[in-house]
Design a protein around this motif. Structure first.
Motif, PDB file in Angstrom:
ATOM      1  N   ALA A  58       0.818  -1.214   0.000  1.00 35.15           N
ATOM      2  CA  ALA A  58       0.000   0.000   0.000  1.00 35.15           C
ATOM      3  C   ALA A  58       0.853   1.266   0.000  1.00 35.15           C
ATOM      4  CB  ALA A  58      -0.943   0.011   1.201  1.00 35.15           C
ATOM      5  N   GLY A  59       2.186   1.088   0.062  1.00 37.18           N
ATOM      6  CA  GLY A  59       3.077   2.238  -0.032  1.00 37.18           C
ATOM      7  C   GLY A  59       3.656   2.722   1.272  1.00 37.18           C
ATOM      8  N   ILE A  60       3.380   2.036   2.383  1.00 38.56           N
ATOM      9  CA  ILE A  60       3.914   2.450   3.676  1.00 38.56           C
ATOM     10  C   ILE A  60       5.331   1.894   3.810  1.00 38.56           C
ATOM     11  CG2 ILE A  60       3.548   2.501   6.162  1.00 38.56           C
ATOM     12  CD1 ILE A  60       1.373   3.842   4.497  1.00 38.56           C
ATOM     13  N   PRO A  61       6.340   2.739   4.061  1.00 37.68           N
ATOM     14  CA  PRO A  61       7.727   2.258   4.175  1.00 37.68           C
ATOM     15  C   PRO A  61       7.881   1.233   5.305  1.00 37.68           C
ATOM     16  CG  PRO A  61       7.648   4.653   3.976  1.00 37.68           C
ATOM     17  CD  PRO A  61       6.248   4.204   4.197  1.00 37.68           C
ATOM     18  N   GLY A  62       8.847   0.332   5.122  1.00 35.19           N
ATOM     19  CA  GLY A  62       9.041  -0.752   6.086  1.00 35.19           C
ATOM     20  C   GLY A  62       9.419  -0.265   7.472  1.00 35.19           C
ATOM     21  N   LEU A  65       6.444   1.113   9.270  1.00 39.23           N
ATOM     22  CA  LEU A  65       5.574   0.054   9.781  1.00 39.23           C
ATOM     23  C   LEU A  65       6.138  -0.540  11.069  1.00 39.23           C
ATOM     24  CD1 LEU A  65       4.576  -1.811   6.495  1.00 39.23           C
ATOM     25  CD2 LEU A  65       3.060  -0.516   8.000  1.00 39.23           C
ATOM     26  N   MET A  66       7.455  -0.725  11.102  1.00 47.17           N
ATOM     27  CA  MET A  66       8.067  -1.273  12.317  1.00 47.17           C
ATOM     28  C   MET A  66       7.978  -0.292  13.475  1.00 47.17           C
ATOM     29  SD  MET A  66      11.363  -3.396  10.966  1.00 47.17           S
ATOM     30  CE  MET A  66      11.884  -2.197   9.767  1.00 47.17           C
ATOM     31  N   PHE A  67       8.116   1.010  13.165  1.00 45.08           N
ATOM     32  CA  PHE A  67       7.945   2.016  14.216  1.00 45.08           C
ATOM     33  C   PHE A  67       6.533   1.961  14.777  1.00 45.08           C
ATOM     34  CE2 PHE A  67       5.835   6.167  14.745  1.00 45.08           C
ATOM     35  CZ  PHE A  67       6.323   6.481  16.011  1.00 45.08           C
ATOM     36  N   LEU A  68       5.546   1.852  13.902  1.00 47.97           N
ATOM     37  CA  LEU A  68       4.159   1.821  14.358  1.00 47.97           C
ATOM     38  C   LEU A  68       3.888   0.604  15.238  1.00 47.97           C
ATOM     39  CD1 LEU A  68       2.390   2.980  11.065  1.00 47.97           C
ATOM     40  CD2 LEU A  68       2.636   4.280  13.186  1.00 47.97           C
ATOM     41  N   THR A 233      13.228   6.125  10.437  1.00 50.26           N
ATOM     42  CA  THR A 233      12.191   6.344   9.424  1.00 50.26           C
ATOM     43  C   THR A 233      12.387   7.675   8.714  1.00 50.26           C
ATOM     44  OG1 THR A 233      10.586   5.003  10.649  1.00 50.26           O
ATOM     45  CG2 THR A 233       9.708   6.563   9.056  1.00 50.26           C
ATOM     46  N   TYR A 234      12.631   8.735   9.496  1.00 46.10           N
ATOM     47  CA  TYR A 234      12.828  10.058   8.888  1.00 46.10           C
ATOM     48  C   TYR A 234      14.205  10.191   8.240  1.00 46.10           C
ATOM     49  CZ  TYR A 234       8.526  12.156  10.604  1.00 46.10           C
ATOM     50  OH  TYR A 234       7.206  12.478  10.805  1.00 46.10           O
ATOM     51  N   LEU A 235      15.162   9.358   8.692  1.00 42.44           N
ATOM     52  CA  LEU A 235      16.514   9.456   8.138  1.00 42.44           C
ATOM     53  C   LEU A 235      16.633   8.751   6.794  1.00 42.44           C
ATOM     54  CD1 LEU A 235      19.428  10.430   8.661  1.00 42.44           C
ATOM     55  CD2 LEU A 235      19.865   8.216   9.784  1.00 42.44           C
ATOM     56  N   PHE A 236      16.018   7.578   6.658  1.00 49.99           N
ATOM     57  CA  PHE A 236      16.201   6.765   5.450  1.00 49.99           C
ATOM     58  C   PHE A 236      14.960   6.699   4.559  1.00 49.99           C
ATOM     59  CE2 PHE A 236      19.284   4.949   8.486  1.00 49.99           C
ATOM     60  CZ  PHE A 236      20.443   5.118   7.747  1.00 49.99           C
ATOM     61  N   THR A 238      10.731   8.295   3.559  1.00 51.27           N
ATOM     62  CA  THR A 238       9.773   9.398   3.608  1.00 51.27           C
ATOM     63  C   THR A 238       8.465   8.844   4.161  1.00 51.27           C
ATOM     64  OG1 THR A 238      10.777  10.436   1.661  1.00 51.27           O
ATOM     65  CG2 THR A 238       8.567  11.170   2.290  1.00 51.27           C
ATOM     66  N   PRO A 239       8.219   9.052   5.444  1.00 47.36           N
ATOM     67  CA  PRO A 239       7.027   8.440   6.053  1.00 47.36           C
ATOM     68  C   PRO A 239       5.734   8.989   5.456  1.00 47.36           C
ATOM     69  CG  PRO A 239       8.046   9.993   7.565  1.00 47.36           C
ATOM     70  CD  PRO A 239       8.994   9.838   6.411  1.00 47.36           C
ATOM     71  N   ILE A 240       4.738   8.142   5.414  1.00 47.94           N
ATOM     72  CA  ILE A 240       3.427   8.508   4.887  1.00 47.94           C
ATOM     73  C   ILE A 240       2.420   8.401   6.032  1.00 47.94           C
ATOM     74  CG2 ILE A 240       1.623   7.902   3.236  1.00 47.94           C
ATOM     75  CD1 ILE A 240       3.808   6.691   1.463  1.00 47.94           C
ATOM     76  N   TRP A 241       1.874   9.533   6.429  1.00 47.67           N
ATOM     77  CA  TRP A 241       0.927   9.544   7.546  1.00 47.67           C
ATOM     78  C   TRP A 241      -0.519   9.654   7.068  1.00 47.67           C
ATOM     79  CZ3 TRP A 241       3.422   7.810  11.458  1.00 47.67           C
ATOM     80  CH2 TRP A 241       4.776   8.133  11.648  1.00 47.67           C
ATOM     81  N   ALA A 242      -0.741  10.117   5.840  1.00 47.35           N
ATOM     82  CA  ALA A 242      -2.097  10.185   5.287  1.00 47.35           C
ATOM     83  C   ALA A 242      -2.393   8.847   4.601  1.00 47.35           C
ATOM     84  CB  ALA A 242      -2.211  11.339   4.295  1.00 47.35           C
ATOM     85  N   MET A 243      -3.208   8.022   5.243  1.00 43.01           N
ATOM     86  CA  MET A 243      -3.478   6.673   4.746  1.00 43.01           C
ATOM     87  C   MET A 243      -4.969   6.499   4.473  1.00 43.01           C
ATOM     88  SD  MET A 243      -1.271   4.516   7.559  1.00 43.01           S
ATOM     89  CE  MET A 243       0.266   5.179   8.221  1.00 43.01           C
ATOM     90  N   SER A 244      -5.259   5.607   3.560  1.00 37.39           N
ATOM     91  CA  SER A 244      -6.651   5.255   3.301  1.00 37.39           C
ATOM     92  C   SER A 244      -7.178   4.406   4.454  1.00 37.39           C
ATOM     93  CB  SER A 244      -6.762   4.476   1.986  1.00 37.39           C
ATOM     94  OG  SER A 244      -6.095   3.233   2.095  1.00 37.39           O
ATOM     95  N   ALA A 245      -8.492   4.271   4.506  1.00 37.60           N
ATOM     96  CA  ALA A 245      -9.103   3.475   5.575  1.00 37.60           C
ATOM     97  C   ALA A 245      -8.620   2.022   5.520  1.00 37.60           C
ATOM     98  CB  ALA A 245     -10.628   3.535   5.456  1.00 37.60           C
ATOM     99  N   GLN A 246      -8.434   1.505   4.311  1.00 36.93           N
ATOM    100  CA  GLN A 246      -7.970   0.126   4.161  1.00 36.93           C
ATOM    101  C   GLN A 246      -6.546  -0.027   4.685  1.00 36.93           C
ATOM    102  OE1 GLN A 246      -7.505  -1.362   0.112  1.00 36.93           O
ATOM    103  NE2 GLN A 246      -8.376  -3.323   0.731  1.00 36.93           N
ATOM    104  N   THR A 247      -5.685   0.936   4.378  1.00 40.50           N
ATOM    105  CA  THR A 247      -4.304   0.871   4.854  1.00 40.50           C
ATOM    106  C   THR A 247      -4.243   1.009   6.371  1.00 40.50           C
ATOM    107  OG1 THR A 247      -3.554   1.856   2.771  1.00 40.50           O
ATOM    108  CG2 THR A 247      -2.009   1.877   4.613  1.00 40.50           C
ATOM    109  N   VAL A 248      -5.081   1.887   6.924  1.00 41.56           N
ATOM    110  CA  VAL A 248      -5.143   2.018   8.385  1.00 41.56           C
ATOM    111  C   VAL A 248      -5.539   0.681   9.015  1.00 41.56           C
ATOM    112  CG1 VAL A 248      -6.397   3.106  10.290  1.00 41.56           C
ATOM    113  CG2 VAL A 248      -5.618   4.487   8.367  1.00 41.56           C
ATOM    114  N   GLY A 249      -6.454  -0.020   8.358  1.00 40.21           N
ATOM    115  CA  GLY A 249      -6.842  -1.344   8.841  1.00 40.21           C
ATOM    116  C   GLY A 249      -5.669  -2.315   8.836  1.00 40.21           C
TER     117      GLY A 249
END
Length: 343
Positions: A58-62, A65-68, A233-236, A238-249
């Motif tokens: 879905a485009g969320i960097p690895g 995802l590990m930080f989350l 995440t910010y060093l290596f 480009t984090p994506i914080w605006a996610m679709s409802a499906q990606t949030v799921g």
């Protein structure tokens, strides 16, 4: 008189039923508590790997995802702290050193494990990681904790190693990607093993031997890990914080599964040796391969399927034997108590 008799009979039946229920739990469930926790970890880990892949697609960097996941685990631990109130300070310098090592190895292992999903499908990544974990954990546990495994357990571990060799060989012979990508797909899971195995042994020492709270170990492992991963995440990336409802799921599912799997592993280590827990956790491999087919439409080849069968058989041998051994010990203990030597 009749009413009193009926009441007494009902009370007797209720007490008898309670005793039988307690006896069933004590005889069949309590001896296998560590096994059940390890099996619960396999289900949650296999599911987490799929959420990780879906989140990545879905485009969320690895690293994000590990930080989350680390952030979610930290919140869960903080939520439980007021209720259980574990001791958060160490008792001596050796325990402090083990806690620091646990934090380092746990986070390094997690980074290498989930980054490996970027280069290879989760079933194969877990095939290398989980398949090589039992031997590494058993050896480290013997060296540092003097914990030994029996002949039957050794047989199961050998089958697991054979299975992971078959899976890795299938990956090498069937992969048509570049040499660099193929090398990364093998080396990253192996690097995860050399992070996860020491972490498992150290956690066994802290939780199972020194009786440190599970919450304490998870607190010190997750809080620094979340901070470091946010920086990475910010060093290596480009984090994506605006996610679709499906990606949030996907993210929520990943956090819940990873958090639950880590709790299950630590609870298993309260009663089970590191090598046994690692062996049972290899059941993640067939579950993940199955989910690879259902979720990602990745059909395993006959060679990889053969490796999975070996792993399943080896895991089954260790799981059943471990449960039987604990049940035998419980029955012996109950028998000695029934003799009531103290009276």
């Amino acid at each position: 008189m009749t009413g009193n008799s009926a009441t007494s009979t009902a009370t007797y039946i209720e007490e008898t039923t309670d005793q039988e229920g307690a006896g069933f739990a004590q005889t069949y469930l309590t001896p296998g508590a560590g096994v059940l926790y390890a099996l619960l970890n396999t289900v949650l880990s296999a599911t987490a790997s799929q959420f990780m892949s879906l989140g990545s697609q879905a485009g969320i960097p690895g690293l994000q995802l590990m930080f989350l996941t680390k952030f979610g685990e930290t919140l869960a631990v903080l939520l439980f702290l007021p209720f259980f109130r574990p001791k958060l300070t160490t008792e001596n310098g050796r325990q402090t050193l083990l806690m620091v090592l646990s934090t380092i190895t746990e986070n390094l292992g997690a980074i290498f494990q989930y980054m490996s999903f970027v280069f290879v499908v989760p079933g194969i990544a877990f095939g290398i990681i989980k398949g090589s974990m039992p031997l590494a954990s058993a050896c480290l546990s013997f060296l540092f904790l003097e914990e030994t495994v029996g002949v039957v357990d050794c047989f199961g571990i050998v089958l697991n190693v054979a299975g992971v060799v078959v899976v890795a060989y299938g990956l090498i012979t069937e992969n048509t990607s570049s040499t660099q990508r193929l090398t990364a797909s093998i080396l990253l899971p192996l690097a995860a093993t050399f992070g996860r195995a020491p972490s498992l042994v150290i956690a066994r020492s802290l939780i199972g031997v020194q009786k440190v709270s599970v919450l304490t170990v998870l607190f010190y492992a997750n809080l620094p890990g979340a901070v470091v991963l946010l920086g990475l995440t910010y060093l290596f990336e480009t984090p994506i914080w605006a996610m679709s409802a499906q990606t949030v799921g996907y993210v929520i599912g990943l956090c819940l599964c990873v958090c639950g799997s880590h709790f299950a592993t630590k609870l298993s280590l309260k009663t089970e040796k590191a090598g046994i827990t690692a062996t049972i956790k290899t059941f993640t491999i067939p579950l993940t391969v199955l989910l690879d087919y259902v979720v990602l439409s990745e059909l395993p080849s006959p060679l990889k399927s053969g490796g999975v069968v070996l792993i399943m058989f080896g895991t089954g041998v260790v799981t059943v034997y471990t449960w039987w051994r604990h049940r035998k010990e419980t029955l012996h203990k109950n028998f000695m108590q029934s003799l009531d030597f103290d009276k």
